[in-house]
Structure formats: C-alpha cells, structure tokens
Design a protein around this motif. Structure first.
Motif, PDB file in Angstrom:
ATOM      1  N   GLU A   1       9.160  75.516  37.634  1.00 25.11           N
ATOM      2  CA  GLU A   1      10.488  75.061  37.224  1.00 25.11           C
ATOM      3  C   GLU A   1      11.269  74.496  38.406  1.00 25.11           C
ATOM      4  O   GLU A   1      11.128  74.974  39.529  1.00 25.11           O
ATOM      5  CB  GLU A   1      11.295  76.232  36.651  1.00 25.11           C
ATOM      6  CG  GLU A   1      10.803  76.758  35.347  1.00 25.11           C
ATOM      7  CD  GLU A   1      11.711  77.854  34.799  1.00 25.11           C
ATOM      8  OE1 GLU A   1      12.507  78.449  35.560  1.00 25.11           O
ATOM      9  OE2 GLU A   1      11.614  78.129  33.593  1.00 25.11           O
ATOM     10  N   GLN A   2      12.096  73.483  38.091  1.00 27.70           N
ATOM     11  CA  GLN A   2      12.973  72.909  39.108  1.00 27.70           C
ATOM     12  C   GLN A   2      14.280  72.488  38.454  1.00 27.70           C
ATOM     13  O   GLN A   2      14.303  72.144  37.269  1.00 27.70           O
ATOM     14  CB  GLN A   2      12.324  71.695  39.770  1.00 27.70           C
ATOM     15  CG  GLN A   2      11.131  72.064  40.613  1.00 27.70           C
ATOM     16  CD  GLN A   2      10.659  70.893  41.454  1.00 27.70           C
ATOM     17  OE1 GLN A   2      11.409  70.000  41.778  1.00 27.70           O
ATOM     18  NE2 GLN A   2       9.390  70.918  41.808  1.00 27.70           N
ATOM     19  N   THR A   3      15.321  72.482  39.244  1.00 30.24           N
ATOM     20  CA  THR A   3      16.602  71.994  38.747  1.00 30.24           C
ATOM     21  C   THR A   3      16.605  70.473  38.811  1.00 30.24           C
ATOM     22  O   THR A   3      15.772  69.861  39.503  1.00 30.24           O
ATOM     23  CB  THR A   3      17.766  72.526  39.594  1.00 30.24           C
ATOM     24  OG1 THR A   3      17.657  71.982  40.917  1.00 30.24           O
ATOM     25  CG2 THR A   3      17.772  74.057  39.639  1.00 30.24           C
TER      26      THR A   3
ATOM     27  N   SER B   1       5.808  67.288  40.324  1.00 22.62           N
ATOM     28  CA  SER B   1       6.592  68.363  40.942  1.00 22.62           C
ATOM     29  C   SER B   1       6.743  69.541  39.992  1.00 22.62           C
ATOM     30  O   SER B   1       6.649  70.698  40.400  1.00 22.62           O
ATOM     31  CB  SER B   1       7.984  67.855  41.333  1.00 22.62           C
ATOM     32  OG  SER B   1       7.902  66.905  42.358  1.00 22.62           O
TER      33      SER B   1
ATOM     34  N   GLU C   1      16.915  69.418  42.357  1.00 22.78           N
ATOM     35  CA  GLU C   1      15.660  69.503  43.108  1.00 22.78           C
ATOM     36  C   GLU C   1      14.746  68.331  42.767  1.00 22.78           C
ATOM     37  O   GLU C   1      14.053  67.806  43.650  1.00 22.78           O
ATOM     38  CB  GLU C   1      14.955  70.829  42.816  1.00 22.78           C
ATOM     39  CG  GLU C   1      15.674  72.032  43.403  1.00 22.78           C
ATOM     40  CD  GLU C   1      15.140  73.358  42.898  1.00 22.78           C
ATOM     41  OE1 GLU C   1      15.293  74.364  43.637  1.00 22.78           O
ATOM     42  OE2 GLU C   1      14.587  73.419  41.774  1.00 22.78           O
TER      43      GLU C   1
END
Length: 117
Positions: free
Chosen positions: A29-31, A24, A34
């Motif tokens: 970028e992802q939190t 992913s 997420e």
C-alpha cells in the motif's frame, strides 16, 4: 465482442506513469503522495492517474482520515493476459525461427571459408 474491462485495463496501462505506480503498489500500500513523489507531480495530478487505475479496477483506494491509501488489485489484468496469450503463438514461432537461424549460422557447413569455433 468488445470488453469494457479489457479496454479500461489497456487504457490505464498505456501511460508510463500509471504503469510505474502499479509496479510501486506491487510492493504494498502507498498513499497518493507517495505515488506522486517519484514523478514530481502534485497530489491532484497523481490522483487523476489513480482514478484512471481505479476505473480499470487495478487499484483500490481507502480513505483513512485525510489520507488516501492505494492498493493493487491485479485481478483485472487476468483478462488482459488471456488476450495477450493468443498472440504468444506468433512470438514463439518467431523465436523458434530465430533460434534455428542462429544454430544454422554456427554450423560449419553454413559458412564455408569462415573459421570454425
């Protein structure tokens, strides 16, 4: 000689949830939230997985206000790829033998009495 980086990378990659998180993060970028969502896990659970990825150096985490944003760092995988390349010679040999067997099974002389293609 043991390699702490290699050990940490393989330890991190041993878990399917962490592998999925890395895939992913390859998109951007992802939190933590997420990353947690597809796995139906809590922030705390996802954070533990991210910590394992951070220990291996595969993920960088930035805190922006109250949000933890993660990004992929693929560099530590280079050592793992180098280690795996040594074993590629065995895979290549097996694939070569399989190809030769398939070619031989298709030749008319290999199976008398069977219909030819």
């Amino acid at each position: 000689m043991p390699s702490p980086i290699l050990d940490a990378v393989f330890r991190a990659l041993a878990d399917p949830t962490r592998r999925d998180m890395l895939r992913s993060l390859a998109q951007g970028e992802q939190t933590i939230g997420e990353l947690a969502a597809p796995h139906r896990m809590s922030f705390a659970g996802a954070s533990k997985h991210v910590q394992a990825l951070e220990r291996a150096g595969l993920v960088r985490r930035a805190i922006r206000g109250r949000t933890h944003v993660c990004s992929l760092n693929p560099e530590p995988m280079a050592e793992a790829m180098q280690w795996l390349r040594f074993y590629e010679q065995f895979w290549s040999g097996k694939l070569g033998a399989l190809e030769a067997a398939l070619v031989a099974s298709r030749s008319p002389a290999a199976s008398p009495g069977e219909p030819h293609e």
